[in-house]
Write an enzyme that holds these catalytic residues in place. Structure first.
Site, PDB file in Angstrom:
ATOM      1  N   CYS A  77       0.861  -1.172   0.000  1.00 26.52           N
ATOM      2  CA  CYS A  77       0.000   0.000   0.000  1.00 26.52           C
ATOM      3  C   CYS A  77       0.905   1.232   0.000  1.00 26.52           C
ATOM      4  O   CYS A  77       1.690   1.420   0.933  1.00 26.52           O
ATOM      5  CB  CYS A  77      -0.863  -0.031   1.264  1.00 26.52           C
ATOM      6  SG  CYS A  77      -1.895   1.423   1.480  1.00 26.52           S
ATOM      7  N   THR A  79       0.058   4.282   0.342  1.00 23.91           N
ATOM      8  CA  THR A  79      -0.347   5.264   1.348  1.00 23.91           C
ATOM      9  C   THR A  79       0.204   4.873   2.725  1.00 23.91           C
ATOM     10  O   THR A  79       0.781   5.706   3.432  1.00 23.91           O
ATOM     11  CB  THR A  79      -1.887   5.370   1.387  1.00 23.91           C
ATOM     12  OG1 THR A  79      -2.379   5.433   0.050  1.00 23.91           O
ATOM     13  CG2 THR A  79      -2.329   6.584   2.156  1.00 23.91           C
ATOM     14  N   CYS A 191      -0.909   3.756  -6.711  1.00 21.68           N
ATOM     15  CA  CYS A 191      -1.743   3.158  -5.664  1.00 21.68           C
ATOM     16  C   CYS A 191      -1.984   1.727  -6.114  1.00 21.68           C
ATOM     17  O   CYS A 191      -2.261   1.488  -7.305  1.00 21.68           O
ATOM     18  CB  CYS A 191      -3.069   3.915  -5.560  1.00 21.68           C
ATOM     19  SG  CYS A 191      -4.359   3.036  -4.643  1.00 21.68           S
ATOM     20  N   THR A 192      -1.866   0.784  -5.202  1.00 20.65           N
ATOM     21  CA  THR A 192      -1.935  -0.624  -5.614  1.00 20.65           C
ATOM     22  C   THR A 192      -3.328  -1.041  -6.072  1.00 20.65           C
ATOM     23  O   THR A 192      -3.484  -2.107  -6.670  1.00 20.65           O
ATOM     24  CB  THR A 192      -1.445  -1.551  -4.486  1.00 20.65           C
ATOM     25  OG1 THR A 192      -2.180  -1.246  -3.279  1.00 20.65           O
ATOM     26  CG2 THR A 192       0.027  -1.370  -4.223  1.00 20.65           C
ATOM     27  N   HIS A 193      -4.321  -0.223  -5.792  1.00 22.71           N
ATOM     28  CA  HIS A 193      -5.656  -0.541  -6.316  1.00 22.71           C
ATOM     29  C   HIS A 193      -5.739  -0.308  -7.833  1.00 22.71           C
ATOM     30  O   HIS A 193      -6.533  -0.956  -8.511  1.00 22.71           O
ATOM     31  CB  HIS A 193      -6.726   0.329  -5.639  1.00 22.71           C
ATOM     32  CG  HIS A 193      -7.145  -0.157  -4.278  1.00 22.71           C
ATOM     33  ND1 HIS A 193      -6.306  -0.127  -3.192  1.00 22.71           N
ATOM     34  CD2 HIS A 193      -8.321  -0.672  -3.838  1.00 22.71           C
ATOM     35  CE1 HIS A 193      -6.948  -0.603  -2.127  1.00 22.71           C
ATOM     36  NE2 HIS A 193      -8.173  -0.935  -2.491  1.00 22.71           N
TER      37      HIS A 193
END
Ligand code: DGL
EC number: 5.1.1.3
Length: 267
Positions: A77, A79, A191-193
């Site tokens: 993540c 963040t 962002c890994t999403h």
């Protein structure tokens, strides 16, 4: 005491985004065991106060150490890495830790036009860690930084309409993209999403634009820091979520075409 090679690697994200990193890890270290923890009950992190992210990340790591005896942790993540990894390193000096940061250095090397778009959460882009990273590279390359409020949350909920609207909005906000001189020719998925909707982003940005993500380099870095690497045996992944079990199950099926054994967790 160092954990044995049979001990799993912990992989942690605010939600399902870290599955994009887990996939790269499973390819790079195919015999290893993994414990994936999605803090979906408290996601998204990207627009939250730093203290919330710190508290959640600490709780997740404590759980993974105490209940699974992990031999290393991948903070999958951007963040959480930006806001909390320096504190994890203080609290857990023995634990090999690998964090994620937007891959702006490889992107700068790749961009012919020296114009790079960066899609990431507001929390990542506003962090001191990112400020330092950006300042070190901003002389040679122009980075167009785009906070994508709500996009990770929409991906987390698998809310297709919202993903479509927000993806279009944020890709347009970057400005003209393409390989022609002067245009943004490289975009970082910070962002890994976002790799979970890479096809959609690619279609919006155009086929000439290169998308850069961090999964494969992070997997290679994990190999470097692991005290023990399993060289035989079957890989096994256990999945835990602080949110809805079905949501993680369906994300794993969609992303990895695998059936997942998911347990819910309160931490
Ligand atoms: N997937 C995470 C990241 O890489 C966080 C997204 C969110 O929870 O806002 O930044």
């Amino acid at each position: 005491m160092t954990a044995p090679e049979t001990a799993p690697i912990g992989v942690f994200d605010s939600g399902i985004g870290g599955l994009s990193v887990l996939k790269a890890l499973q390819a790079e270290l195919p015999h290893q065991r993994y414990v994936y923890l999605a803090d979906s009950g408290h996601a998204p992190y990207g627009e939250r106060e730093p203290q919330h992210i710190i508290d959640r990340t600490m709780a997740a790591v404590d759980y993974l150490i105490m209940h699974h005896g992990i031999q290393a942790l991948v903070v999958a993540c951007n963040t959480a890495t930006a806001i909390a990894i320096h504190l994890l390193r203080v609290d857990h000096p023995q634990l090999p830790l690998v964090g994620l940061e937007p891959a702006i250095k490889p992107a700068a090397q790749h961009s012919r036009n020296r114009r790079v778009g960066v899609l990431a959460t507001r929390g990542t882009l506003q962090s001191e860690k990112f400020r330092v990273l950006h300042a070190g590279l901003a002389q040679q390359t122009e980075f167009i930084l785009q906070p994508c409020d709500g996009l990770a949350g929409a991906i987390e909920r698998q809310d297709e309409d919202r993903i479509t609207t927000l993806s279009a909005q944020y890709c347009a906000a970057l400005g003209p993209c393409g390989s022609a001189p002067g245009l943004i020719d490289t975009v970082v998925l910070g962002c890994t999403h976002y790799p979970l909707v890479a096809d959609r982003l690619q279609a919006l940005l155009g086929a000439d634009v290169t998308l850069i993500e961090s999964g494969a380099p992070v997997a290679r870095q994990t190999r470097r820091v692991l005290p023990h690497i399993a060289t035989e045996g079957k890989s096994e992944t256990r999945y835990y979520t602080t949110g809805r079990k079905e949501a993680l199950q369906s994300a794993v099926q969609r992303w990895s075409q695998a059936d997942a054994l998911v347990s819910t967790l309160e931490i």
